[in-house]
Design a protein around this motif. Structure first.
Motif, PDB file in Angstrom:
ATOM      1  N   TYR A 109       0.824  -1.198   0.000  1.00 15.65           N
ATOM      2  CA  TYR A 109       0.000   0.000   0.000  1.00 15.65           C
ATOM      3  C   TYR A 109       0.864   1.256   0.000  1.00 15.65           C
ATOM      4  O   TYR A 109       0.557   2.242  -0.677  1.00 15.65           O
TER       5      TYR A 109
ATOM      6  N   ALA B 196     -16.112  -0.937   0.435  1.00 20.89           N
ATOM      7  CA  ALA B 196     -15.132  -1.141  -0.634  1.00 20.89           C
ATOM      8  C   ALA B 196     -15.784  -0.892  -1.980  1.00 20.89           C
ATOM      9  O   ALA B 196     -16.976  -1.193  -2.174  1.00 20.89           O
TER      10      ALA B 196
ATOM     11  N   ARG C 225     -20.119  -2.550   4.860  1.00 20.41           N
ATOM     12  CA  ARG C 225     -20.096  -4.013   4.838  1.00 20.41           C
ATOM     13  C   ARG C 225     -19.968  -4.561   6.252  1.00 20.41           C
ATOM     14  O   ARG C 225     -19.465  -3.886   7.154  1.00 20.41           O
TER      15      ARG C 225
ATOM     16  N   ALA D  33     -17.095 -10.661   3.399  1.00 29.10           N
ATOM     17  CA  ALA D  33     -16.375 -10.733   2.126  1.00 29.10           C
ATOM     18  C   ALA D  33     -14.987 -11.329   2.341  1.00 29.10           C
ATOM     19  O   ALA D  33     -14.411 -11.247   3.431  1.00 29.10           O
ATOM     20  N   ALA D  34     -14.431 -11.888   1.280  1.00 26.81           N
ATOM     21  CA  ALA D  34     -13.157 -12.619   1.370  1.00 26.81           C
ATOM     22  C   ALA D  34     -11.990 -11.743   1.805  1.00 26.81           C
ATOM     23  O   ALA D  34     -11.023 -12.230   2.399  1.00 26.81           O
ATOM     24  N   ASP D  35     -12.063 -10.440   1.523  1.00 25.48           N
ATOM     25  CA  ASP D  35     -10.942  -9.561   1.858  1.00 25.48           C
ATOM     26  C   ASP D  35     -10.989  -9.017   3.283  1.00 25.48           C
ATOM     27  O   ASP D  35     -10.034  -8.398   3.744  1.00 25.48           O
ATOM     28  N   ILE D  36     -12.090  -9.259   3.984  1.00 25.63           N
ATOM     29  CA  ILE D  36     -12.279  -8.681   5.322  1.00 25.63           C
ATOM     30  C   ILE D  36     -11.247  -9.169   6.342  1.00 25.63           C
ATOM     31  O   ILE D  36     -10.669  -8.349   7.071  1.00 25.63           O
TER      32      ILE D  36
ATOM     33  N   ALA E  52      -8.142 -10.052   6.172  1.00 28.54           N
ATOM     34  CA  ALA E  52      -6.847  -9.387   5.999  1.00 28.54           C
ATOM     35  C   ALA E  52      -6.940  -7.916   6.385  1.00 28.54           C
ATOM     36  O   ALA E  52      -6.001  -7.358   6.989  1.00 28.54           O
ATOM     37  N   LYS E  53      -8.053  -7.276   6.068  1.00 26.87           N
ATOM     38  CA  LYS E  53      -8.207  -5.862   6.424  1.00 26.87           C
ATOM     39  C   LYS E  53      -8.341  -5.683   7.931  1.00 26.87           C
ATOM     40  O   LYS E  53      -7.862  -4.692   8.497  1.00 26.87           O
TER      41      LYS E  53
END
Length: 530
Positions: A250, A410, A416, A436-439, A441-442
């Motif tokens: 990032y 997102a 979300r 969601a699949a990215d949650i 890691a966030k």
């Protein structure tokens, strides 16, 4: 507070973001996009009268650098910029800020965007909604009033800037970074300030400061990060995750400086953090308290969340301060009362005059005052605080109405769910009842406990100042107590206490914080650190 700021003659060099110099002429850029070199001559000379914690006035002359963009490839310079204030004369005596600690004071509240783009003096930063936090009653608000970076809240809605001003009067350098926040959208309706934008921006700001060592004023190895509410959470996260590789991609995207983003110490007031476990902690703490309307929250939901907290707490394997032993859902009430609440009430009452103390105790008969100490039960304390601030779930709302739901938005999706329980019980008609699949890691990117428990970070800050008001029901008392316990268990230096009868955003000992900075950094005004 400070009064009477007066502009001096602008030094050679210009002002970033197209602002004008003090003489009205248009300056060149002191921190333009693509350039991460600090221009030491691009300042304006200002003088300000600052009242210290003891009530004495001090005349402080300082060099002020207007908004400087701190990344080479900014998404939005309005937020990805910082301001610098460095004292050069205090009460007629010249001071050299070159080796002074740097107070990195963010003004983030409610995970909203914060900008210093238009700031013209120290303490000039704020969120997009003003004051560094969402105002009381605002949609998605996570605060009771409008606390700023320093943990100060004015009951009328105006915020003070005591930490910045007191730091400047003490001879410290004050740097105030802006950062993107959850409500920002581009022309395509895409959210570009949701997680992990704010923490990435703060890390980029630290990297800019460290990359300019020897040029930017202050000791870049003695950065003390400070913030309140969501800003306190981000300050904590900044301290816990120093130089973590999780953020590198990032930072590279933004063109952040190639330098460390670790900070030396952290000041955090009422940190709204550990979000994926915050609903359970909140119900454990405030589950039996009704809302201000008198309505009782859904007790079946509250019970479910309390059970989740008990499991989470057991897994942390924390030991309380002062030799308390293992902290569990069953004994945490005793721990809070013994370690924090009774000492807080005792300090408050001891500071009152005899007549004022007698009056207070007559109105608060749940407190037993004997031998100069206050004692009471957890149940009586909850009754004393009264109404809880938030419905249930407090953070991952079933209807996606919480500010934290927006923080994990997102793309063009505003809000979300970020917990399995919230998603499973969604009331908005979502087709999927899973996060969601990215949650996951966030969540790791946004939670300091991840960096202190699951992936213990040796590059973390080792000095911590943590504060919370006893009447603050914006969050659970467990959140900061768990943080303090974990840091203590790791061997860090932790100064943690609660302000008696104070609400969200309180900072009743700012002078002590300024003194603490000098102590932990080893700073003596005008002298180099040994």
């Amino acid at each position: 507070m400070g009064i009477g700021a007066t502009a001096g003659v602008a030094a050679a060099g210009g002002i970033a973001l197209g602002a004008q110099a003090a003489d009205g002429s248009s300056g060149g850029s002191s921190g333009a996009s693509g350039s991460l070199v600090f221009d030491p001559d691009a300042y304006t000379k200002l003088t300000k009268t600052i009242t210290d914690a003891d009530g004495a006035d001090h005349s402080v002359t300082y060099h002020f650098w207007k908004a400087i963009t701190y990344v080479a490839n900014p998404v939005d310079e309005t937020y990805q910029s910082l301001i610098v204030s460095a004292p050069v004369e205090i009460d007629g005596s010249t001071v050299d800020p070159a080796n002074a600690p740097i107070l990195l004071a963010n003004s983030i509240g409610g995970y909203l965007p914060a900008s210093v783009a238009d700031a013209t003096e120290v303490g000039g930063g704020g969120s997009a909604m003003g004051g560094g936090a969402a105002p009381s009653g605002a949609p998605g608000s996570t605060t009771s009033a409008a606390p700023n970076a320093n943990g100060n809240t004015n009951a009328t809605g105006g915020a003070t800037s005591s930490n910045q001003l007191l730091a400047l009067a003490a001879g410290y350098v004050v740097i105030e970074p802006g950062a993107r926040g959850r409500t920002l959208k581009n022309s395509a309706g895409e959210y570009y300030g949701t997680a992990p934008a704010a923490i990435v921006d703060l890390k980029a700001a630290v990297r800019y400061i460290k990359a300019n060592k020897g040029v930017i004023p202050g000791d870049v190895e003695r950065i003390v990060s400070a913030g309140t509410s969501a800003g306190g959470a981000l300050s904590t996260l900044l301290g816990a995750s120093g130089d973590s590789p999780l953020y590198v991609k990032y930072l590279k995207e933004l063109g952040a400086a190639d330098a460390s983003d670790a900070v030396f110490a952290v000041g955090a007031w009422c940190p709204i953090t550990d979000l994926e476990h915050a609903d359970g902690a909140y119900e454990w703490n405030w589950g039996t308290n009704a809302l201000a309307t008198g309505k009782q929250v859904d007790q079946s939901v509250s019970k479910d969340l309390k059970g989740q907290f008990a499991e989470y707490q057991a897994g942390l394997r924390l030991r309380g301060l002062a030799g308390f032993g293992p902290l569990t859902a069953r004994n945490y009430d005793d721990y809070l009362v013994e370690q924090y609440l009774q000492p807080s009430a005792t300090a408050y009452l001891a500071a009152l005059s005899d007549s004022d103390r007698e009056t207070y105790l007559a109105s608060n008969t749940f407190i037993t005052w004997s031998g100069g100490k206050a004692t009471f039960t957890w149940a009586d304390f909850l009754t004393h605080v009264g109404a809880r601030k938030k419905d249930t779930p407090a953070f991952d709302a079933f209807d996606l109405s919480a500010g934290e739901n927006n923080e994990f938005g997102a793309g063009t999706t505003a809000s979300r769910h970020f917990t399995a329980y919230g998603a499973k019980n969604d009331s908005t008609g979502l087709s999927s009842r899973r996060v969601a699949a990215d949650i996951p890691a966030k969540l790791n990117l946004m939670n300091p406990m991840y960096h202190l428990v699951e992936k213990v970070n040796d590059r973390r800050s080792k000095h911590w100042w943590i504060r919370l008001g006893t009447n603050d029901s914006d969050t659970s008392h467990v959140i900061s107590a768990n943080l303090a316990a974990r840091l203590d268990n790791l061997g860090d230096d932790v100064d943690h206490l609660y302000y008696w009868d104070q609400g969200h955003g309180a900072n009743t000992d700012p002078g002590d914080f300024i003194t603490w900075i000098a102590e932990v950094t080893g700073y003596r005004k005008g002298k180099k650190r040994s």
